[in-house]
Design a protein around this motif. Structure first.
Motif, short mmCIF file in Angstrom:
data_model
loop_
_atom_site.label_atom_id
_atom_site.label_comp_id
_atom_site.label_asym_id
_atom_site.label_seq_id
_atom_site.Cartn_x
_atom_site.Cartn_y
_atom_site.Cartn_z
N PRO A 73 -51.52 14.16 41.51
CA PRO A 73 -51.53 15.34 42.38
C PRO A 73 -52.07 15.02 43.77
CG PRO A 73 -53.40 15.42 40.89
CD PRO A 73 -52.60 14.20 40.53
N THR A 74 -51.39 14.10 44.46
CA THR A 74 -51.83 13.67 45.79
C THR A 74 -50.64 13.49 46.71
OG1 THR A 74 -51.63 11.33 45.22
CG2 THR A 74 -53.77 12.36 44.82
N ASP A 121 -57.71 13.54 49.08
CA ASP A 121 -57.13 12.53 48.21
C ASP A 121 -58.10 11.36 48.16
OD1 ASP A 121 -54.92 14.14 47.93
OD2 ASP A 121 -53.58 12.88 49.12
N TRP A 175 -52.40 13.94 33.96
CA TRP A 175 -53.60 13.98 34.78
C TRP A 175 -54.47 15.14 34.33
CZ3 TRP A 175 -54.62 10.26 38.37
CH2 TRP A 175 -53.59 9.37 38.63
N GLY A 212 -46.83 11.37 38.74
CA GLY A 212 -47.39 12.71 38.65
C GLY A 212 -48.76 12.90 39.26
N HIS A 235 -58.80 16.94 34.85
CA HIS A 235 -59.88 17.13 35.80
C HIS A 235 -61.21 17.26 35.07
CE1 HIS A 235 -58.79 21.28 34.70
NE2 HIS A 235 -60.08 21.49 34.77
N ASP A 259 -59.94 15.19 40.05
CA ASP A 259 -58.66 15.06 39.36
C ASP A 259 -58.50 13.58 39.00
OD1 ASP A 259 -57.82 17.76 39.53
OD2 ASP A 259 -57.17 17.45 41.59
N ARG A 286 -58.00 12.86 43.28
CA ARG A 286 -58.49 13.76 44.32
C ARG A 286 -59.90 14.24 44.02
NH1 ARG A 286 -55.45 18.88 43.89
NH2 ARG A 286 -53.70 17.50 44.03
#
Length: 189
Positions: free
Chosen positions: A83-84, A63, A149, A81, A151, A116, A179
């Motif tokens: 992603p961590t 993270d 989110w 939202g 990437h 991310d 992340r």
């Protein structure tokens, strides 16, 4: 008589658990942090090097909030939202950076730096640094429809052992970094 023989066999099995003819100890050594060590120890005292796999290693997935922040980068969790762990991410503005120091890499070679992110107010570009050297490629953070989110990824060459990876914003940017992952090889989408 049968009970005595069965008891003797059970005792022999219990006393010899883990002792195989190959002399290997299949359990990983634990480091003080509780994470498996990169090396396992054989009964003869020699180290057995683990081999990298084609899958990302857990230690190579962090993270962004757990990394070294610089130049005004800060943590937040307002945007849902992420992603961590706990939804915490790093806000990046002009002049800010995130650095992953002492990144452990088993062997030298080609790797992919996966990021991310969420672009809040339009597209932006950043710089990628490996072991103190700025790469000629840029990190592209595009704004996609919606508030989700996304990437991006860049290819790098890393040394065996410890490496430093840094993301920075030299120009105007309003990016949230959730992340960073390091994947063995050059990822192909």
């Amino acid at each position: 008589m049968v009970v005595v023989v069965a008891g003797g066999i059970g005792a022999a099995v219990y006393a010899n658990q883990g002792d195989g003819d190959d002399g290997k100890n299949n359990s990983a050594q634990q480091t003080p942090s509780g994470k498996p060590s990169e090396k396992t120890e054989k009964k003869d005292g020699k180290k057995d090097e683990t081999k990298p796999s084609a899958k990302p290693v857990k230690d190579l997935n962090r993270d962004a909030a757990t990394l070294q922040l610089g130049g005004g980068a800060s943590t937040a969790k307002d945007v849902k939202g992420a992603p961590t762990e706990g939804g915490v991410y790093v806000t990046m503005k002009q002049g800010s950076s995130i650095e992953w120091k002492d990144l452990p890499v088993t062997e030298a070679g080609k790797y992919t730096v996966w990021v991310d992110y969420g672009a809040q107010n339009g597209a932006a570009t950043g710089s990628l640094w490996v072991n103190g050297e700025k790469l000629s490629t840029t990190v592209n953070w595009k704004k996609w429809p919606g508030d989700g989110w996304s990437h991006t990824f860049n290819y790098v060459q890393l040394n065996g052992g410890k490496n430093d990876i840094k993301l920075s914003c030299e120009s105007q940017c309003d990016i949230n970094i959730a992340r960073l992952k390091i994947l063995p090889g050059w990822y192909k989408s």
